[in-house]
Design a protein around this motif. Structure first.
Motif, PDB file in Angstrom:
ATOM      1  N   ILE A  69      18.057  38.424  40.471  1.00 25.42           N
ATOM      2  CA  ILE A  69      17.509  37.417  41.382  1.00 25.42           C
ATOM      3  C   ILE A  69      18.530  36.312  41.616  1.00 25.42           C
ATOM      4  O   ILE A  69      18.760  35.869  42.749  1.00 25.42           O
ATOM      5  CB  ILE A  69      16.197  36.842  40.826  1.00 25.42           C
ATOM      6  CG1 ILE A  69      15.078  37.886  40.967  1.00 25.42           C
ATOM      7  CG2 ILE A  69      15.804  35.561  41.551  1.00 25.42           C
ATOM      8  CD1 ILE A  69      13.777  37.464  40.351  1.00 25.42           C
ATOM      9  N   MET A  70      19.184  35.841  40.550  1.00 24.39           N
ATOM     10  CA  MET A  70      20.179  34.788  40.719  1.00 24.39           C
ATOM     11  C   MET A  70      21.311  35.241  41.637  1.00 24.39           C
ATOM     12  O   MET A  70      21.757  34.502  42.517  1.00 24.39           O
ATOM     13  CB  MET A  70      20.760  34.371  39.370  1.00 24.39           C
ATOM     14  CG  MET A  70      21.607  33.107  39.446  1.00 24.39           C
ATOM     15  SD  MET A  70      22.795  32.916  38.107  1.00 24.39           S
ATOM     16  CE  MET A  70      24.109  33.994  38.673  1.00 24.39           C
ATOM     17  N   PHE A  71      21.771  36.469  41.479  1.00 24.20           N
ATOM     18  CA  PHE A  71      22.899  36.951  42.265  1.00 24.20           C
ATOM     19  C   PHE A  71      22.529  37.276  43.706  1.00 24.20           C
ATOM     20  O   PHE A  71      23.414  37.471  44.537  1.00 24.20           O
ATOM     21  CB  PHE A  71      23.530  38.172  41.589  1.00 24.20           C
ATOM     22  CG  PHE A  71      24.611  37.810  40.618  1.00 24.20           C
ATOM     23  CD1 PHE A  71      25.939  37.781  41.001  1.00 24.20           C
ATOM     24  CD2 PHE A  71      24.293  37.475  39.311  1.00 24.20           C
ATOM     25  CE1 PHE A  71      26.931  37.430  40.112  1.00 24.20           C
ATOM     26  CE2 PHE A  71      25.272  37.130  38.407  1.00 24.20           C
ATOM     27  CZ  PHE A  71      26.602  37.100  38.810  1.00 24.20           C
ATOM     28  N   THR A  72      21.232  37.343  44.006  1.00 23.22           N
ATOM     29  CA  THR A  72      20.870  37.522  45.412  1.00 23.22           C
ATOM     30  C   THR A  72      21.287  36.317  46.244  1.00 23.22           C
ATOM     31  O   THR A  72      21.422  36.424  47.467  1.00 23.22           O
ATOM     32  CB  THR A  72      19.350  37.739  45.585  1.00 23.22           C
ATOM     33  OG1 THR A  72      18.645  36.621  45.027  1.00 23.22           O
ATOM     34  CG2 THR A  72      18.894  39.016  44.947  1.00 23.22           C
ATOM     35  N   GLY A  73      21.500  35.177  45.594  1.00 23.53           N
ATOM     36  CA  GLY A  73      21.974  34.005  46.321  1.00 23.53           C
ATOM     37  C   GLY A  73      23.301  34.267  47.003  1.00 23.53           C
ATOM     38  O   GLY A  73      23.543  33.829  48.136  1.00 23.53           O
ATOM     39  N   LEU A  74      24.184  35.007  46.335  1.00 22.01           N
ATOM     40  CA  LEU A  74      25.476  35.343  46.919  1.00 22.01           C
ATOM     41  C   LEU A  74      25.317  36.320  48.075  1.00 22.01           C
ATOM     42  O   LEU A  74      25.965  36.191  49.123  1.00 22.01           O
ATOM     43  CB  LEU A  74      26.389  35.939  45.847  1.00 22.01           C
ATOM     44  CG  LEU A  74      27.809  36.288  46.266  1.00 22.01           C
ATOM     45  CD1 LEU A  74      28.554  35.055  46.728  1.00 22.01           C
ATOM     46  CD2 LEU A  74      28.553  36.961  45.120  1.00 22.01           C
ATOM     47  N   THR A  75      24.446  37.309  47.902  1.00 21.57           N
ATOM     48  CA  THR A  75      24.211  38.286  48.965  1.00 21.57           C
ATOM     49  C   THR A  75      23.609  37.622  50.204  1.00 21.57           C
ATOM     50  O   THR A  75      24.055  37.866  51.329  1.00 21.57           O
ATOM     51  CB  THR A  75      23.262  39.393  48.468  1.00 21.57           C
ATOM     52  OG1 THR A  75      23.803  39.980  47.297  1.00 21.57           O
ATOM     53  CG2 THR A  75      23.058  40.451  49.514  1.00 21.57           C
ATOM     54  N   VAL A  76      22.598  36.771  49.993  1.00 15.88           N
ATOM     55  CA  VAL A  76      21.957  36.087  51.118  1.00 15.88           C
ATOM     56  C   VAL A  76      22.939  35.139  51.803  1.00 15.88           C
ATOM     57  O   VAL A  76      22.905  34.964  53.027  1.00 15.88           O
ATOM     58  CB  VAL A  76      20.703  35.338  50.640  1.00 15.88           C
ATOM     59  CG1 VAL A  76      20.103  34.497  51.761  1.00 15.88           C
ATOM     60  CG2 VAL A  76      19.668  36.328  50.121  1.00 15.88           C
ATOM     61  N   ALA A  77      23.843  34.550  51.029  1.00 14.07           N
ATOM     62  CA  ALA A  77      24.853  33.673  51.623  1.00 14.07           C
ATOM     63  C   ALA A  77      25.706  34.430  52.622  1.00 14.07           C
ATOM     64  O   ALA A  77      26.028  33.922  53.705  1.00 14.07           O
ATOM     65  CB  ALA A  77      25.730  33.065  50.531  1.00 14.07           C
ATOM     66  N   THR A  78      26.079  35.656  52.286  1.00 16.39           N
ATOM     67  CA  THR A  78      26.913  36.451  53.174  1.00 16.39           C
ATOM     68  C   THR A  78      26.139  36.903  54.404  1.00 16.39           C
ATOM     69  O   THR A  78      26.678  36.931  55.521  1.00 16.39           O
ATOM     70  CB  THR A  78      27.456  37.685  52.424  1.00 16.39           C
ATOM     71  OG1 THR A  78      28.064  37.265  51.213  1.00 16.39           O
ATOM     72  CG2 THR A  78      28.487  38.424  53.255  1.00 16.39           C
TER      73      THR A  78
END
Length: 402
Positions: free
Chosen positions: A131-140
């Motif tokens: 869940i935390m790393f989805t922040g990077l995916t959503v940023a892209t």
């Protein structure tokens, strides 16, 4: 899932947007400061080099400071760097702001992943980290295209101010929602550093530098390539970045799915395919349809390399996964820095806006050669290869593996 994860995810979103949003705004920033596109590309190089230095440096500091305070410090750097970038009257000051923000990158993801895994029960840790790393995916996929559109319509300085606001909200969330955690008592920097004596660890990190560098050779100068060569309008760069983000998402899923069972074959296939697509981009960039398709493929093949590369490092560095993971995040960004500089150099030399694609081909071909060499060494000396650690492996891109 506790609300603490929302704060961590928001911080990851802010860092991911900070890293990539400058790509879509490069021509506007170059016009503001009356510098060339290759010179403006130093904003990518400077950020990347800041991550290279900051990831191990800040992670080392994290052995003496509580995790919550480290996270707050990293988000404070993110906010300060973006504010400085937004108000900088000179190009040099903006570059300084980019470097300040970059120091937060590696340590936030490394320490944040550990904290995310501790705020839930043991059987839910992988999901919490994901869940935390989805922040990077959503940023892209969302943050970068939206930030590009906003900057083109209302000025690029507003984009950096909004990213700073996102970082500030994340900082407040971490302060209020993340529980206090003491610094780890058993951390020994000397033990962590010893793992870098393993040649396979160094080979894996060299593959990271060269392989992901090939992606950034092309993507750093995507905006001028698409407007000057392909003939897209400036406003079209936004949806082209959306396509790149979709490719990123798909490639991450594919690479993550096969990295555990077929790591080296997946690495050979993704690197080989990436080299071919980058070579074709010099031709497909002259047509709008084929250029758009190629952008998706570069995102997919480029990010399909991320889970196997990160897992390769963690498998070979089983005795010191924390520092090795942070340093490998720096390796991704070292590749970004080298590629952005080389891409700018060939443009400045008069070879045109498609020339960075050939830089990418050369870098990826070298990564593929190192992968073949690493695989050969492993087959010749199987008893000397460290067994994979039975622990969470957290790739830079967010794919979670055991």
């Amino acid at each position: 899932m506790p609300l603490a994860l929302l704060a961590l995810t928001l911080g990851a979103f802010g860092i991911g947007t900070t890293e990539f949003v400058v790509v879509g705004l490069l021509p506007d920033i170059a016009d503001t400061y009356a510098v060339s596109i290759p010179t403006a590309g130093m904003l990518v190089t400077g950020y990347a080099l800041g991550v290279v230095v900051g990831a191990p440096l800040m992670t080392g500091l994290g052995t003496r400071i509580s995790r919550k305070r480290m996270l707050l410090g990293m988000l404070l750097l993110l906010v300060a760097g973006n504010v400085l970038s937004a108000v900088a009257p000179t190009f040099g000051l903006m570059l300084t702001g980019r470097i300040v923000a970059s120091l937060a990158h590696g340590a936030f993801f490394g320490i944040g992943a550990v904290v995310a895994g501790t705020v839930v029960s043991p059987d839910r840790r992988a999901g919490a980290i994901a869940i935390m790393f989805t922040g990077l995916t959503v940023a892209t996929m969302v943050g970068v295209p939206f930030g590009t559109l906003l900057g083109q319509q209302f000025g690029w300085r507003l984009t950096f101010l909004i990213v700073a606001l996102v970082g500030l909200i994340g900082l407040i969330g971490v302060a209020l929602l993340v529980p206090e955690q003491p610094a780890p008592q058993d951390a020994r920097l000397r033990t962590e550093l010893a793992v870098f004596r393993n040649p396979q660890v160094l080979l894996a990190m060299a593959m990271t530098v060269l392989g992901f560098g090939g992606v950034f050779a092309a993507i750093t100068y995507l905006a001028p390539m698409m407007t000057e060569v392909t003939g897209f309008a400036d406003s079209s760069v936004t949806w082209l970045l959306v396509l790149f983000g979709l490719g990123f998402f798909a490639g991450n899923l594919i690479g993550g799915k096969f990295a555990d069972r077929h790591l080296m074959p997946m690495l050979y296939l993704s690197l080989g395919g990436l080299a071919v697509v980058l070579a074709l981009f010099t031709l497909t960039a002259h047509n709008k349809v084929t250029a758009a398709i190629t952008v998706v493929l570069i995102g997919a093949l480029g990010f399909a390399t991320v889970p196997p590369l990160q897992k390769r490092v963690l498998d070979q560095a089983a005795g010191a996964p924390t520092l090795a993971s942070a340093v490998n995040i720096g390796a991704f960004n070292l590749g970004n820095a080298i590629a952005a500089w080389l891409g700018g150099a060939v443009i400045a030399a008069g070879f045109g806006y498609t020339a960075p694609n050939w830089v990418g081909v050369a870098l990826v071909a070298l990564a593929l050669a190192l992968a073949a060499w690493s695989g050969t060494l492993e087959r010749r000396s199987p008893t000397q290869t460290p067994r994979p650690a039975r622990q969470l492996s957290v790739p830079r891109s967010g794919a979670i593996r055991r």
